[in-house]
Every structure is written in C-alpha cells, then in structure tokens.
Design a protein around this motif. Sequence first.
Motif, PDB file in Angstrom:
ATOM      1  N   GLY A 173      46.525  34.089  42.609  1.00 38.20           N
ATOM      2  CA  GLY A 173      46.539  33.098  41.539  1.00 38.20           C
ATOM      3  C   GLY A 173      45.203  32.940  40.868  1.00 38.20           C
ATOM      4  O   GLY A 173      44.846  33.693  39.962  1.00 38.20           O
ATOM      5  N   LEU A 174      44.387  31.969  41.316  1.00 37.64           N
ATOM      6  CA  LEU A 174      43.150  31.611  40.636  1.00 37.64           C
ATOM      7  C   LEU A 174      41.957  32.360  41.223  1.00 37.64           C
ATOM      8  O   LEU A 174      41.761  32.369  42.429  1.00 37.64           O
ATOM      9  CB  LEU A 174      42.918  30.107  40.744  1.00 37.64           C
ATOM     10  N   SER A 175      41.160  32.975  40.339  1.00 31.59           N
ATOM     11  CA  SER A 175      39.963  33.702  40.741  1.00 31.59           C
ATOM     12  C   SER A 175      38.768  33.145  39.991  1.00 31.59           C
ATOM     13  O   SER A 175      38.797  33.009  38.767  1.00 31.59           O
ATOM     14  CB  SER A 175      40.113  35.196  40.438  1.00 31.59           C
ATOM     15  N   ASP A 176      37.698  32.815  40.716  1.00 30.83           N
ATOM     16  CA  ASP A 176      36.531  32.193  40.125  1.00 30.83           C
ATOM     17  C   ASP A 176      35.444  33.243  39.853  1.00 30.83           C
ATOM     18  O   ASP A 176      35.396  34.277  40.503  1.00 30.83           O
ATOM     19  CB  ASP A 176      35.988  31.123  41.077  1.00 30.83           C
ATOM     20  N   LYS A 177      34.584  32.924  38.887  1.00 27.85           N
ATOM     21  CA  LYS A 177      33.443  33.776  38.529  1.00 27.85           C
ATOM     22  C   LYS A 177      33.886  35.199  38.201  1.00 27.85           C
ATOM     23  O   LYS A 177      33.282  36.178  38.623  1.00 27.85           O
ATOM     24  CB  LYS A 177      32.404  33.775  39.659  1.00 27.85           C
ATOM     25  N   PHE A 178      34.959  35.308  37.409  1.00 27.05           N
ATOM     26  CA  PHE A 178      35.414  36.622  36.946  1.00 27.05           C
ATOM     27  C   PHE A 178      34.575  37.016  35.737  1.00 27.05           C
ATOM     28  O   PHE A 178      34.536  36.284  34.739  1.00 27.05           O
ATOM     29  CB  PHE A 178      36.891  36.576  36.576  1.00 27.05           C
ATOM     30  N   PRO A 179      33.880  38.167  35.786  1.00 21.67           N
ATOM     31  CA  PRO A 179      32.907  38.519  34.730  1.00 21.67           C
ATOM     32  C   PRO A 179      33.565  39.102  33.488  1.00 21.67           C
ATOM     33  O   PRO A 179      33.407  40.286  33.165  1.00 21.67           O
ATOM     34  CB  PRO A 179      32.008  39.532  35.429  1.00 21.67           C
TER      35      PRO A 179
END
Length: 390
Positions: A314-320
């Motif tokens: 679902g949610l992924s943080d700090k995706f560049p």
Amino acid sequence: MKALTWHGKEDIRCESVPDPRIEHPRDAIIKVSCCAICGSDLHLYDNMIPAMKSGDVMGHETMGEVVEVGSDMRGKLKVGDRIVVPFTITCGECWQCRRGNFSLCETTNRNAAMQEKLFGRRAAGLFGYTQLTGGYPGGQAEFLRVPYADETHIKVPSTLSDEQVLFLSDIFPTGWQAAVQCDIQPEDTVAIWGCGPVGQMAIRSAVLLGAKRVIAIDRLPERLAMARAGGAITIDFDEESVMERIDQLTDRKGPEKCIDAVGMEAHATATLDSVYDRVKQAVMLSSDRIHVLREMIYLARPGGVLSVPGVYGGLSDKFPMGLVMNKGLTIRTGQTHVRRWADDLLRRIEEGQIDPSFVITHTVPLEQGPAMYKTFRDKQDGCVKVVLKP
C-alpha cells in the motif's frame, strides 16, 4: 479435508476444514497432488497485508487432478485432467481478459467493492490471498475449488513431473513477466535485486531473452550460488557496496534494466533509509520497506526500465519521484498475467530450455507446512523453495 489455515501473525495451522463443493456451473474441484509456499505468502505470515480472516486457507501455487466439474465446462475440462492452477482467477470474457490482462480480470473478485475502496478500481480474484482479492480458499490443502475453471487452468502432459510444472502457477511466469516487461535488448545489462524463487526465475528468463549480462544481488550464499548457476554475476550486499560493484560492471553508466524481486519486506539493515522504513512499518505509518526500489532508481541508467514483480501492500514513504522523472525512467509492475505466458513457458519446459524444479530445496508433507513457513521466512537450513505434498 486437511488444509493450512491462517490465524494471525506467525500462526499457520494444519487443521480440518470443510471439503470444497461445486458452487457454480463453471467450477471444478481438484485433488491436490502438489502445492508450494510462495514468498508472497510470507507477507501474510508476518501479517503485513490487511483483510485476512482467521481460518482462511492459504496458498496459491497448486496443481492436481480434476475430480469433479460443473455443468458448464464448455468442453475445456473433464474429470481426470491434470492441471496447474494459475494464482489469478480469470473469466476469459471481460474487457481486461480479452486484452490478455488476466490479473486485472473485472469479473472474478467477489469482494470487488471492498477492493475498490482502497484501489479505486477492481482487479482479479486470487487464491488464498486476503478478503480484498475475493476471499477464495487457497490451495495448500487436499482439495481445491477452482472458480471459472474452464479458463483458470493449464493442462499439463503426463510426461512432465509435478515439480517441473507446478511453478507455472506463479513464480515462473512471474519471473518471466518481470523480464519481458524490461524489453531486453542484446546489449542490455539486467540487474535483479533478490535471489529468492522469483528472482531465480527472472535471472533465467533474462538469460533466455538474450540479456548481455545479468547481475543478481542478495546476501545468502545458497541463493547467490543458485544465481551463479543460472548465469548471473552476483553481488553479496553484506560484503560489498552494491553501487560500487554495479558502477564497476557497467562503466559507471548503470544497468539499462532493473528488476525488484524483493517487494515490501526488503532486508537491508545497514542503511539509514532501511532503518527509517522499519521504524515506520513497525508503528503502522507505512506498509512497505522500499530500500530496493530507492536503490534501483538511484543506480539505473537514465532512460532505463524498472520492472517490479515484488509484492507491495500500500503506502510507501520517501519514494524518490524526482529521480524517476528527471532520469526518464519507466516503471512496469503488476500481478502476473499467468495465462498470457503459460503456453510458451510450458513449451520451453517440454523442450528442455528450463526445468523450474531446480529451485526446490525442501519437499515435505502438508502437515509440516506450518513449521516450514518459519524455516522459509527465516532462511534456515538453506531454504529457497518449499513444496508440500498433501
């Protein structure tokens, strides 16, 4: 019948559950001869993906003999047929199925309203993989009901063993699709993160599709040895810098094609971003650990392709995203369209181009399945792939 059932985090049990029965004219029942534990099952074992119910039957890599059919098989399936069951349930008739996008079938997810609240749109029903994908009982059991069985099956010849064809259900076409999505050209370097079962199939698929060089990244000696046997140059990320080694191998240009065969539980521990991911996941502020995705995006050659067969929740943080956009990268992902690839891959097995059974390290009775989940998850006893025999 006996089946492996989910009862919470790290709680898989072998217990008696009701026998499946025909519920629809397009159903079939198979007597399971062989099934397997998939790496994506471990996300359920670790309780990383929502919408499991206590008692849900696990498993989506299954094959066996047809013992009962519904009244509307359309001449495609009969009692006595030996079949592999794709993990994606497909109707064969909807807009997506007609275009070969079988994992996006618009018909087979009987809990589509639940999925649409999270995903915005529906996708196919899956065996043994949460209520979000239909709540269908899985195939780690003595018998399995196959919905839409006239379409959701792969007939296999008696000349091939169960072990040779079982992985047509998932990991072989998943590794193959991961490589096909890369659009591999003869001069390409393909870097593959993760040398588990899907990574191993992706390595051999990239070789079969003509890659100039395949680089495989992992830390477990038995997996790295298996990758080298498949034709890959290997990097042990515990022993050397992935960036420095890839720069050395690609003249600092980076690989043209990258494959993430790890998914939401990346095991890197020595980097700041991986520590950040673990903390966020532990307090349920993020569902995924995306160290591999970040590293792929950073190291890929500008204009390259990233293929992602690894499962994310679902949610992924700090995706560049800025790196993706400025480097002109293409990302291709998705659950596997098993039926799109099945005939070609079965032919390749029959012709001896590949024998997918190479990946099996453990074969045990179904009753030992709960213990093998832990062995597989913890990478104990050189475990790469577990096959269960009901």
